[in-house]
Structures are given as C-alpha cells and as structure tokens.
Motif scaffolding. Sequence first.
Motif, PDB file in Angstrom:
ATOM      1  N   ARG A 114      42.523  41.470  50.721  1.00  0.00           N
ATOM      2  CA  ARG A 114      42.890  42.465  49.977  1.00  0.00           C
ATOM      3  C   ARG A 114      44.411  43.071  50.892  1.00  0.00           C
ATOM      4  O   ARG A 114      45.397  43.240  50.234  1.00  0.00           O
ATOM      5  CB  ARG A 114      42.214  43.837  49.755  1.00  0.00           C
ATOM      6  N   ALA A 168      39.179  39.228  45.213  1.00  0.00           N
ATOM      7  CA  ALA A 168      39.826  40.590  45.982  1.00  0.00           C
ATOM      8  C   ALA A 168      40.197  41.518  45.005  1.00  0.00           C
ATOM      9  O   ALA A 168      39.835  42.709  45.235  1.00  0.00           O
ATOM     10  CB  ALA A 168      40.863  40.182  46.776  1.00  0.00           C
ATOM     11  N   LEU A 169      40.500  41.119  43.819  1.00  0.00           N
ATOM     12  CA  LEU A 169      40.695  41.945  42.812  1.00  0.00           C
ATOM     13  C   LEU A 169      39.502  42.508  41.804  1.00  0.00           C
ATOM     14  O   LEU A 169      39.529  43.137  41.079  1.00  0.00           O
ATOM     15  CB  LEU A 169      41.802  41.520  41.762  1.00  0.00           C
ATOM     16  N   LEU A 180      48.934  45.177  44.723  1.00  0.00           N
ATOM     17  CA  LEU A 180      48.143  44.067  44.257  1.00  0.00           C
ATOM     18  C   LEU A 180      48.295  43.677  42.709  1.00  0.00           C
ATOM     19  O   LEU A 180      48.205  42.479  42.481  1.00  0.00           O
ATOM     20  CB  LEU A 180      46.608  44.465  44.417  1.00  0.00           C
TER      21      LEU A 180
END
Length: 201
Positions: A25, A66-67, A123
């Motif tokens: 991240r 990660a998301l 992100l």
Amino acid sequence: MTSGARSGRRPGRSGTRDAILDAARARFAEVGFDRASIRSIATAASVDPALVHHYFGTKHELFAAALELPIDPQTILAQFAAVPVEHLGEAIVRAIVSIWDSPVGTPAVAAFRSLLSSGDPSLARSFLLEVVLKDIRPRVDSPPGTGDKRAVLAATQLMGLLISRKLLQLEPIASMPVDELAVVVGPTLQRYFTGDLPLQD
C-alpha cells in the motif's frame, strides 16, 4: 533498514502477509502501480520476493489485495480485449454494472467507498489510470494524443454511475435493469471513446 534487518521468512503467516500488504500500500501510493516492483515491496517488508508471489501471486493480485478488492481487476478487463472499439461503451457498462450487482458487488463497492473517503487519492488514482484504463487508452487514441483524455472522460461517467446506483441509490438508476443501463449510458461512454470531441493532442 537497520543493520540487523535481513530478507527472509518472517515468523507467523499472518504477520508476513500483513507486512507485505502494508509495504505494498505504501509503495503503490508513493510511486504508482507501474513503478512499484515486487522486489521493492519485498525489500520494504523485509521478506524475500518469492514470499510476495507465494502469498499474492501476480502484482495485479497483490494490488487487488492491497485495495481490498474482492476480485482481480484483470479478470474483468481481459474480457474487453476482444470487444471492437466501436462497441466498448455498451460492453463496459454491461460488464461493470453486472459485477456491482453480483455477490462480489457489495465488498467491491465498499472497497471503492473506502478508497474515496481515505483522504489520500493516490491509490484510487493509480488504480484508475494504471490498471483500469491502461489497455483502453491506446485503443481510443484517435486522433493521436487524445487517448488519455478520452479514457478519463469515460471514467468520470462510470464513477458517476457507481455513486448514483450504489452509494446514493438514486431512482430510477438504482433499480434499472443492467441491459437498459447499458443501452442508455453506453452511448455516452462510446462518444467519449470514439466520438468527435473538441480535444487537443
């Protein structure tokens, strides 16, 4: 990294996995998806790169984890490769909305809500520009140099549709059948992709 730190297996499966996710991240937010390598993420997590692949597979799968996305975005995007460019608008609306309405839709929408409310757009921006739009931009780059603008314009329409249908639940958009949405909204995306727009290269 301190002098005593070294690469290798960290104690405990969950600790290793969490360390990799935290490092991923941070790295994705810092340099974006394309420039973040598995090796650099492994170094930040103090593990061997092989462990990153062991836990997460490909970089796309690591990015999805990660998301906190419930599905690898490549699974969705791959199906658009065979769609003729002149039919991309309707095909994308039909595919994306079908996923929102499927069993994975609830965690997918929750993940996007979290990204949008995180206060750090890096992100979300990396996901949109370097994953979702990456393969579409060159296909709609006509005249040359306008592909980025066309793809981002289309993305604004999809984001508006997501917010209207799933977050605000505006009627009749919220309950409109997928096929009807594809027919109604698809041409707007298609205009952004291939229409005659006052865009400069």
